[in-house]
Design a protein around this motif. Sequence first.
Motif, PDB file in Angstrom:
ATOM      1  N   SER A   1       0.846  -1.198   0.000  1.00 58.36           N
ATOM      2  CA  SER A   1       0.000   0.000   0.000  1.00 58.36           C
ATOM      3  C   SER A   1       0.880   1.247   0.000  1.00 58.36           C
ATOM      4  O   SER A   1       1.916   1.304   0.652  1.00 58.36           O
ATOM      5  N   ALA A   2       0.413   2.218  -0.760  1.00 56.95           N
ATOM      6  CA  ALA A   2       1.147   3.482  -0.843  1.00 56.95           C
ATOM      7  C   ALA A   2       1.070   4.161   0.515  1.00 56.95           C
ATOM      8  O   ALA A   2       0.067   4.078   1.201  1.00 56.95           O
ATOM      9  N   PRO A   3       2.143   4.802   0.925  1.00 63.33           N
ATOM     10  CA  PRO A   3       2.072   5.467   2.227  1.00 63.33           C
ATOM     11  C   PRO A   3       0.938   6.505   2.202  1.00 63.33           C
ATOM     12  O   PRO A   3       0.742   7.194   1.223  1.00 63.33           O
ATOM     13  N   LEU A   4       0.185   6.539   3.307  1.00 60.59           N
ATOM     14  CA  LEU A   4      -0.945   7.461   3.399  1.00 60.59           C
ATOM     15  C   LEU A   4      -0.434   8.894   3.400  1.00 60.59           C
ATOM     16  O   LEU A   4       0.542   9.225   4.068  1.00 60.59           O
ATOM     17  N   LYS A   5      -1.112   9.707   2.605  1.00 60.76           N
ATOM     18  CA  LYS A   5      -0.748  11.123   2.601  1.00 60.76           C
ATOM     19  C   LYS A   5      -1.241  11.739   3.900  1.00 60.76           C
ATOM     20  O   LYS A   5      -2.344  11.454   4.349  1.00 60.76           O
ATOM     21  N   LYS A   6      -0.414  12.557   4.490  1.00 58.25           N
ATOM     22  CA  LYS A   6      -0.807  13.197   5.739  1.00 58.25           C
ATOM     23  C   LYS A   6      -1.942  14.165   5.447  1.00 58.25           C
ATOM     24  O   LYS A   6      -1.973  14.822   4.420  1.00 58.25           O
ATOM     25  N   ASN A   7      -2.842  14.206   6.351  1.00 56.52           N
ATOM     26  CA  ASN A   7      -3.987  15.085   6.195  1.00 56.52           C
ATOM     27  C   ASN A   7      -3.506  16.527   6.292  1.00 56.52           C
ATOM     28  O   ASN A   7      -2.961  16.959   7.302  1.00 56.52           O
ATOM     29  N   ARG A   8      -3.678  17.259   5.223  1.00 56.52           N
ATOM     30  CA  ARG A   8      -3.180  18.634   5.182  1.00 56.52           C
ATOM     31  C   ARG A   8      -4.151  19.619   5.803  1.00 56.52           C
ATOM     32  O   ARG A   8      -3.851  20.793   5.948  1.00 56.52           O
ATOM     33  N   THR A   9      -5.302  19.144   6.200  1.00 55.95           N
ATOM     34  CA  THR A   9      -6.296  20.040   6.785  1.00 55.95           C
ATOM     35  C   THR A   9      -5.759  20.686   8.061  1.00 55.95           C
ATOM     36  O   THR A   9      -5.940  21.886   8.279  1.00 55.95           O
ATOM     37  N   ASN A  10      -5.094  19.911   8.907  1.00 57.32           N
ATOM     38  CA  ASN A  10      -4.554  20.468  10.149  1.00 57.32           C
ATOM     39  C   ASN A  10      -3.534  21.558   9.856  1.00 57.32           C
ATOM     40  O   ASN A  10      -3.511  22.593  10.518  1.00 57.32           O
ATOM     41  N   ALA A  11      -2.680  21.324   8.873  1.00 60.58           N
ATOM     42  CA  ALA A  11      -1.667  22.329   8.530  1.00 60.58           C
ATOM     43  C   ALA A  11      -2.330  23.600   8.010  1.00 60.58           C
ATOM     44  O   ALA A  11      -1.899  24.713   8.333  1.00 60.58           O
ATOM     45  N   ILE A  12      -3.383  23.463   7.241  1.00 61.05           N
ATOM     46  CA  ILE A  12      -4.088  24.637   6.715  1.00 61.05           C
ATOM     47  C   ILE A  12      -4.743  25.414   7.847  1.00 61.05           C
ATOM     48  O   ILE A  12      -4.668  26.640   7.904  1.00 61.05           O
ATOM     49  N   ILE A  13      -5.378  24.708   8.771  1.00 57.47           N
ATOM     50  CA  ILE A  13      -6.038  25.359   9.909  1.00 57.47           C
ATOM     51  C   ILE A  13      -5.011  26.087  10.775  1.00 57.47           C
ATOM     52  O   ILE A  13      -5.213  27.245  11.163  1.00 57.47           O
ATOM     53  N   ILE A  14      -3.891  25.444  11.064  1.00 58.17           N
ATOM     54  CA  ILE A  14      -2.856  26.071  11.883  1.00 58.17           C
ATOM     55  C   ILE A  14      -2.283  27.290  11.170  1.00 58.17           C
ATOM     56  O   ILE A  14      -2.082  28.345  11.765  1.00 58.17           O
ATOM     57  N   GLY A  15      -2.046  27.164   9.879  1.00 61.32           N
ATOM     58  CA  GLY A  15      -1.522  28.291   9.109  1.00 61.32           C
ATOM     59  C   GLY A  15      -2.490  29.466   9.105  1.00 61.32           C
ATOM     60  O   GLY A  15      -2.086  30.626   9.244  1.00 61.32           O
ATOM     61  N   ALA A  16      -3.779  29.179   8.954  1.00 55.68           N
ATOM     62  CA  ALA A  16      -4.783  30.244   8.954  1.00 55.68           C
ATOM     63  C   ALA A  16      -4.849  30.917  10.325  1.00 55.68           C
ATOM     64  O   ALA A  16      -4.968  32.144  10.421  1.00 55.68           O
ATOM     65  N   ALA A  17      -4.769  30.124  11.394  1.00 48.93           N
ATOM     66  CA  ALA A  17      -4.805  30.685  12.743  1.00 48.93           C
ATOM     67  C   ALA A  17      -3.605  31.600  12.985  1.00 48.93           C
ATOM     68  O   ALA A  17      -3.740  32.689  13.551  1.00 48.93           O
ATOM     69  N   VAL A  18      -2.440  31.171  12.544  1.00 50.83           N
ATOM     70  CA  VAL A  18      -1.241  32.002  12.695  1.00 50.83           C
ATOM     71  C   VAL A  18      -1.401  33.305  11.915  1.00 50.83           C
ATOM     72  O   VAL A  18      -1.046  34.386  12.392  1.00 50.83           O
ATOM     73  N   ALA A  19      -1.965  33.238  10.718  1.00 51.40           N
ATOM     74  CA  ALA A  19      -2.157  34.443   9.909  1.00 51.40           C
ATOM     75  C   ALA A  19      -3.138  35.410  10.589  1.00 51.40           C
ATOM     76  O   ALA A  19      -2.923  36.623  10.602  1.00 51.40           O
ATOM     77  N   VAL A  20      -4.213  34.873  11.168  1.00 48.89           N
ATOM     78  CA  VAL A  20      -5.195  35.724  11.852  1.00 48.89           C
ATOM     79  C   VAL A  20      -4.559  36.385  13.069  1.00 48.89           C
ATOM     80  O   VAL A  20      -4.731  37.590  13.312  1.00 48.89           O
ATOM     81  N   ILE A  21      -3.807  35.626  13.850  1.00 44.53           N
ATOM     82  CA  ILE A  21      -3.151  36.189  15.037  1.00 44.53           C
ATOM     83  C   ILE A  21      -2.154  37.265  14.630  1.00 44.53           C
ATOM     84  O   ILE A  21      -2.089  38.334  15.240  1.00 44.53           O
ATOM     85  N   ALA A  22      -1.387  37.014  13.579  1.00 44.09           N
ATOM     86  CA  ALA A  22      -0.420  38.011  13.102  1.00 44.09           C
ATOM     87  C   ALA A  22      -1.147  39.280  12.644  1.00 44.09           C
ATOM     88  O   ALA A  22      -0.682  40.397  12.892  1.00 44.09           O
ATOM     89  N   ALA A  23      -2.287  39.126  11.992  1.00 47.09           N
ATOM     90  CA  ALA A  23      -3.045  40.299  11.541  1.00 47.09           C
ATOM     91  C   ALA A  23      -3.568  41.105  12.732  1.00 47.09           C
ATOM     92  O   ALA A  23      -3.529  42.339  12.729  1.00 47.09           O
ATOM     93  N   ILE A  24      -4.051  40.421  13.772  1.00 53.70           N
ATOM     94  CA  ILE A  24      -4.555  41.107  14.958  1.00 53.70           C
ATOM     95  C   ILE A  24      -3.429  41.853  15.662  1.00 53.70           C
ATOM     96  O   ILE A  24      -3.579  43.015  16.033  1.00 53.70           O
TER      97      ILE A  24
END
Length: 198
Positions: free
Chosen positions: A32-55
């Motif tokens: 079996s091909a190695p499972l791709k890591k779920n990128r949703t968590n990385a997107i959520i964390i990145g968005a949170a960091v961007a919002v905090i930086a903007a504030i």
Amino acid sequence: MSAVTIPRTLKSWGDIMSITPLPPAFPPSAPSAPLKKNRTNAIIIGAAVAVIAAIVGTGVVVVQSRDDDSKPSAAASASSTPDADVTDAAADTEPTYTTLDAGSFSIDLKTKSRQCFGSAGCNLTVEPDLTLAVDSGSVDPDAVYEITYEIHGDESGPVIETAELSERTSLNYTPTLIQTASASTKVSVEITDVTAQG
């Protein structure tokens, strides 16, 4: 365990031991091909960091814009001496407050309890009711003001008390017990002194 097919041409059990097992009838599954890591968590964390930086960035801009009112005058006098610039900047940023005195307040008495004994007079518990006669924004919020007042009408003479005004609107005092000579005695109060502490 995998199935072993024994050919029909074997003559003894010893031959069975030397036979290598045949591969299974179905093909082995591809690894079996190695499972791709779920990128949703990385997107959520990145968005949170961007919002905090903007504030944080917005907060810095707002604070700097409030401080900018005094900076142009200091920058405009760049040709003057550095000590004069510091003095000018300090004078521009230090707020000025009203000096409070007895005329800065009006005072009345609130009667909290009253017990009369016929012609023998009354026992009264009174508290000061102070009103600031100047704008509260012009009062130093860091200073504590001692307001000395004199209550008239006690049978033994004037009673002197002190109240403390802090944080522009917080008044601390102790209720006063006075005894009047008769039930008809008028009780009055006047401010005699105001002193700033701090």
